[in-house]
Scaffold this motif. Sequence first.
Motif, PDB file in Angstrom:
ATOM      1  N   THR A   1       0.991  -0.772  -0.280  1.00 55.12           N
ATOM      2  CA  THR A   1       0.284  -0.332   0.106  1.00 55.12           C
ATOM      3  C   THR A   1       1.097   0.713  -0.023  1.00 55.12           C
TER       4      THR A   1
ATOM      5  N   THR B   1      -0.110  -3.529   4.654  1.00 54.55           N
ATOM      6  CA  THR B   1      -1.265  -3.370   4.340  1.00 54.55           C
ATOM      7  C   THR B   1      -2.035  -1.873   5.576  1.00 54.55           C
ATOM      8  N   PRO B   2      -2.794  -0.877   4.644  1.00 54.96           N
ATOM      9  CA  PRO B   2      -3.260  -0.376   5.742  1.00 54.96           C
ATOM     10  C   PRO B   2      -2.487  -0.004   7.012  1.00 54.96           C
TER      11      PRO B   2
ATOM     12  N   SER C   1      -8.577   1.483   1.425  1.00 54.33           N
ATOM     13  CA  SER C   1      -7.948   0.793  -0.051  1.00 54.33           C
ATOM     14  C   SER C   1      -6.780   1.566  -0.174  1.00 54.33           C
ATOM     15  N   THR C   2      -8.268   2.217  -1.410  1.00 49.90           N
ATOM     16  CA  THR C   2      -7.880   3.490  -2.425  1.00 49.90           C
ATOM     17  C   THR C   2      -8.120   4.209  -2.642  1.00 49.90           C
TER      18      THR C   2
ATOM     19  N   ARG D   1      -3.821   7.096  -2.133  1.00 49.69           N
ATOM     20  CA  ARG D   1      -3.474   6.473  -1.765  1.00 49.69           C
ATOM     21  C   ARG D   1      -4.411   5.171  -3.085  1.00 49.69           C
TER      22      ARG D   1
ATOM     23  N   ASP E   1      -2.257   0.835  -4.492  1.00 45.44           N
ATOM     24  CA  ASP E   1      -2.358  -0.869  -4.204  1.00 45.44           C
ATOM     25  C   ASP E   1      -0.774  -0.456  -5.602  1.00 45.44           C
TER      26      ASP E   1
END
Length: 254
Positions: A96, A114-115, A196-197, A219, A221
């Motif tokens: 991330t 990961t976040p 997450s995004t 943000r 991946d």
Amino acid sequence: MADSGPRTSNANSRDGSSAAAPSNTSTPEAPSPPPRAFSLIKPSELKSGKKHKRRVFRAFRSVFRSFPILTPSCKCPVSPGLQSDSHITNSGTRVTGTLFGYRKGKVTLSVQETPKCLPSLVIELAMQTNVLQKELSAGMVRIALECEKRPGKEKVKVFDEPVWTMFCNGKKTGHGVKREGTADDLNVMELLKAVSTGAGVLPGNSESEGIDGELAYIRADFDRVVGSKDSETLYMLSPDGNSGPELSIFMVRL
């Protein structure tokens, strides 16, 4: 003749004591608020869980290999809609990445497993946030971080280099500096833990900056691809296929 000496108050003339000294007592200061507790976990805790899953998978695979191999008599056609998108690479590790900063301040790059994890890499880039937003609106951004090879640096990982010469789309912009995550950095990661995004703005920590006090972020991946001990690349993966902006970050020792 009247006395010309200094006069004293009636209270002092009665008891002979001098004037009372001013009090030294002061109002106690209010206690500072306790530091905010962050719920982000260490990356090593996540790795231990992955190692356990890999051990279970290897044990299952060893048992599965003991079964006889059966060859199917026919092959089912694959629907075109189920084919993987060509823009997604599978050669790297999914991480991330978050780019954030005040509109007229420098951009900070944070890389997490990961976040929900603490950042494993934080670099202050030599670029203002509003300039990066302008470059992203054009559709393609290539950031190159370069440093020189020196004797004894072979044992230092690329992610652990302290200073980088930065280029954006071929133009030198200055020097990127790696640093430890500050309380403000961790506060941003805590606020974005459930994201997450995406892209947007967060309220800043200073009201005096007005509209510029808003902190912009993006943000996504990233595919982290290790080319060699002297090169790594982060490729941003767009959840909307090829419709989103393209962003790549190259870290190279020359």
